[in-house]
Motif scaffolding. Structure first.
Motif, PDB file in Angstrom:
ATOM      1  N   PRO A   1       0.819  -1.224   0.000  1.00 32.00           N
ATOM      2  CA  PRO A   1       0.000   0.000   0.000  1.00 32.00           C
ATOM      3  C   PRO A   1       0.844   1.261   0.000  1.00 32.00           C
ATOM      4  N   ILE A   2       0.388   2.262  -0.733  1.00 30.79           N
ATOM      5  CA  ILE A   2       1.073   3.563  -0.745  1.00 30.79           C
ATOM      6  C   ILE A   2       0.564   4.444   0.391  1.00 30.79           C
TER       7      ILE A   2
ATOM      8  N   ILE B   1      -9.285   2.851   8.440  1.00 25.70           N
ATOM      9  CA  ILE B   1     -10.323   1.958   7.928  1.00 25.70           C
ATOM     10  C   ILE B   1      -9.967   1.299   6.602  1.00 25.70           C
ATOM     11  N   ALA B   2      -8.892   1.732   5.940  1.00 26.99           N
ATOM     12  CA  ALA B   2      -8.571   1.189   4.619  1.00 26.99           C
ATOM     13  C   ALA B   2      -7.112   1.432   4.282  1.00 26.99           C
ATOM     14  N   GLN B   3      -6.669   0.751   3.235  1.00 31.11           N
ATOM     15  CA  GLN B   3      -5.343   0.999   2.691  1.00 31.11           C
ATOM     16  C   GLN B   3      -5.481   1.224   1.184  1.00 31.11           C
ATOM     17  N   VAL B   4      -4.544   1.979   0.624  1.00 27.41           N
ATOM     18  CA  VAL B   4      -4.626   2.364  -0.784  1.00 27.41           C
ATOM     19  C   VAL B   4      -3.470   1.754  -1.564  1.00 27.41           C
ATOM     20  N   HIS B   5      -3.795   1.128  -2.699  1.00 28.36           N
ATOM     21  CA  HIS B   5      -2.793   0.527  -3.573  1.00 28.36           C
ATOM     22  C   HIS B   5      -2.748   1.265  -4.907  1.00 28.36           C
ATOM     23  N   ARG B   6      -1.571   1.324  -5.474  1.00 29.91           N
ATOM     24  CA  ARG B   6      -1.409   1.933  -6.790  1.00 29.91           C
ATOM     25  C   ARG B   6      -1.464   0.837  -7.849  1.00 29.91           C
ATOM     26  N   ALA B   7      -2.176   1.084  -8.934  1.00 26.45           N
ATOM     27  CA  ALA B   7      -2.322   0.079  -9.987  1.00 26.45           C
ATOM     28  C   ALA B   7      -2.414   0.766 -11.345  1.00 26.45           C
TER      29      ALA B   7
END
Length: 544
Positions: free
Chosen positions: A162-163, A168-174
């Motif tokens: 994750p970046i 409550i959440a994690q963010v991924h780059r795609a």
């Protein structure tokens, strides 16, 4: 037949169980969703006036029903096979042994391959379910490695690290197949149930404190928090909030809202356009890019002032991580607004009254402030509105953003001594919910302005300007006549410039008064000094 002793001694591997649980939940949700989105199994009305069912629609319904049964059966068989594989392959092995770990890895791989085949066969929502599981960091590496191929059906690449990670959440780059960069926000599992428990605990604690100390009442705070977080857990709502904000600012090139990819978004997974930029409080990066922090501060304040006073649709969490500064745009930069989970749609009556309140506070119209306090339901406490928002007392003679005089500070200090915790609790409880969101947002904006090195006058003037715009704003501007809109906006701009001129004149008068007072003070000192010198130079007469 499994013996009683075997059932007692066997322990299902926890990590693998979680992975299967995630997939079962996701697959179940996918089946329900596909059934709800598709046509009903037997859409036949038994009433006499029903429209005859054509053979084509009937065959489509039967085909959809049979397809649903096949997909569900395939899912049940896959998961059941994996459960049996775990149970018998690991039976009798010690969890501390090397053989157990080796066999567990083999079973994980077999189970992951079965699930991959299931997702590829059922397609649609099952592929989404597999992608959702892959994005989680709490699954065995055999699952993440095997199911990662599902990302290739949608993503050209997907960074599993994750970046960004929040509560409550994690963010991924795609990167999508069409080379579009996206940010994929994945919610941690089990949060809704956890929220219920935590809110119940907070509510119990707040009631306990109020029972022991009746003047300390925080129930309003727990209620506001619970409502905000519950909304934040719905990523579909967050996506709609983002789209509405983008529509509200479609003509404003200073602000940018990431585009939502609905085909890759669910209530727990949000896929949006990836936007580059630095955090709004990163002064070093701004200096490197030649961006003026004061101009950024003014832009931020104007965007949020427009949200509050004109649109009545407010982003409730403007901390620095949710506002990026990108070196693009008509003025050398633009603001990228992220995280649209917490929003408040202001009641139109409240919005109008709030505009009136700011106009009254700017002009120091104490009677109007007290009148609006009745509308807000706070009664006598409305006298503190100017102090809370502008740093002046209701009867202040000081100019906007210039603070209070020493005399006003002394009087206020005496007045505040009479306030008790009961008064503060009563005030907060009586405020409309819309007001609480505005207070929180305003507090975050004040802190941000301070970090950017801008004076609070920037904030006050932005609020004054858009309060006037808000008073002339129609709740449905798209239905307005274009000519009337231009005329109305011109009138508001003229009113704002008049108000600005009025404030500048007050500043000049105040400065002039200070200069005169300073001159008089120095002149008196000069006279006293001259008298002292004369008295010492002249001979003192003697009387005989």
């Amino acid at each position: 037949m499994i013996t009683r002793s075997a059932r007692q001694t066997f322990k299902f591997p926890v990590k693998a169980a979680k992975s299967s649980l995630y997939l079962i939940t996701a697959a179940g949700a996918a089946t329900i969703a596909s059934q709800n989105l598709g046509p009903p199994l037997f859409p036949i009305s038994l009433s006499d006036d029903s429209t005859p069912l054509t053979s084509s629609s009937f065959s489509d319904s039967v085909r959809a029903g049979l397809g649903g049964i096949a997909r569900s059966s395939r899912a049940i068989w896959t998961i059941a096979s994996s459960v049996v594989d775990y149970k018998y392959s690991l039976h009798g092995l010690s969890q501390d042994s090397e053989e157990y770990r080796r066999v567990l890895s083999e079973v994980n791989l077999r189970s992951a391959k079965r699930i991959l085949q299931l997702c590829e066969a059922n397609k649609g929502f099952y592929v989404k379910a597999g992608q959702f599981v892959t994005a989680l960091q709490r699954i065995p590496k055999e699952y993440s490695a095997t199911l990662s191929s599902l990302q290739d059906q949608v993503f050209l690449s997907f960074d599993e690290h994750p970046i960004a990670a929040a509560s409550i959440a994690q963010v991924h780059r795609a990167v999508l197949r069409d080379h579009q960069e996206v940010a994929v926000k994945v919610q941690y599992p089990g949060l809704k149930q956890q929220l219920k428990v935590d809110v119940a605990t907070m509510s119990f604690l707040s009631k306990s404190v109020a029972w022991f100390f009746p003047e300390y009442r925080f129930g309003w705070l727990v209620s506001e928090f619970a409502e905000a977080i519950a909304l934040e857990l719905d990523f579909c709502r967050e996506a709609r909030n983002a789209e509405k904000t983008a529509k509200n600012f479609k003509s404003n090139m200073v602000i940018r809202i990431p585009y939502v990819f609905w085909e890759l978004t669910t209530s727990q997974v949000l896929t949006m356009e990836f936007c580059k930029g630095s955090k709004v409080d990163d002064l070093e990066h701004m200096r490197e890019m030649g961006i003026n922090p004061i101009k950024v501060a003014k832009a931020v304040m104007e965007v949020f002032a427009e949200m509050i006073f004109v649109h009545g649709f407010l982003h409730g969490d403007p901390h620095p991580g949710n506002i990026l500064v990108s070196p693009e745009g008509p003025h050398g930069f633009c603001l990228v607004l992220l995280d649209h989970g917490i929003y408040k749609e202001l009641d139109q009556g409240f919005r109008q009254d709030y505009c009136e309140l700011w106009k009254a506070m700017i002009l120091l119209d104490s009677n109007k402030i007290l009148q609006l306090g009745e509308n807000f339901g706070v009664g006598k406490y409305s006298r503190y509105f100017p102090l809370i928002f502008t740093g002046r007392t209701i009867g202040s003679k000081s100019n906007l953003g210039r603070g209070m005089s020493a005399e006003e500070k002394q009087n206020l200090k005496q007045e505040l001594k009479s306030l008790k915790m009961e008064d503060i609790s009563s005030f907060m409880e009586s405020l409309p919910p819309d007001f609480l969101t505005i207070l929180r947002t305003d507090g975050l904006l004040r802190s941000l302005l301070s970090k950017l090195g801008a004076s609070q006058r920037v904030r006050l003037l932005a609020y004054a300007k858009y309060a006037l715009y808000g008073l002339s704003h129609n709740s449905n501007p798209e239905s307005d006549n274009k000519v009337m809109m231009v005329v109305s906006r011109s009138r508001v701009s003229l009113s704002y410039f008049r108000l600005r001129f009025f404030l500048e004149v007050l500043d000049v008068l105040s400065l002039t008064e200070q200069v005169i007072r300073s001159f008089v003070k120095r002149f008196k000192q000069a006279l006293l000094s001259a008298g002292y010198l004369v008295g010492n130079l002249l001979p003192v007469p003697t009387y005989r």
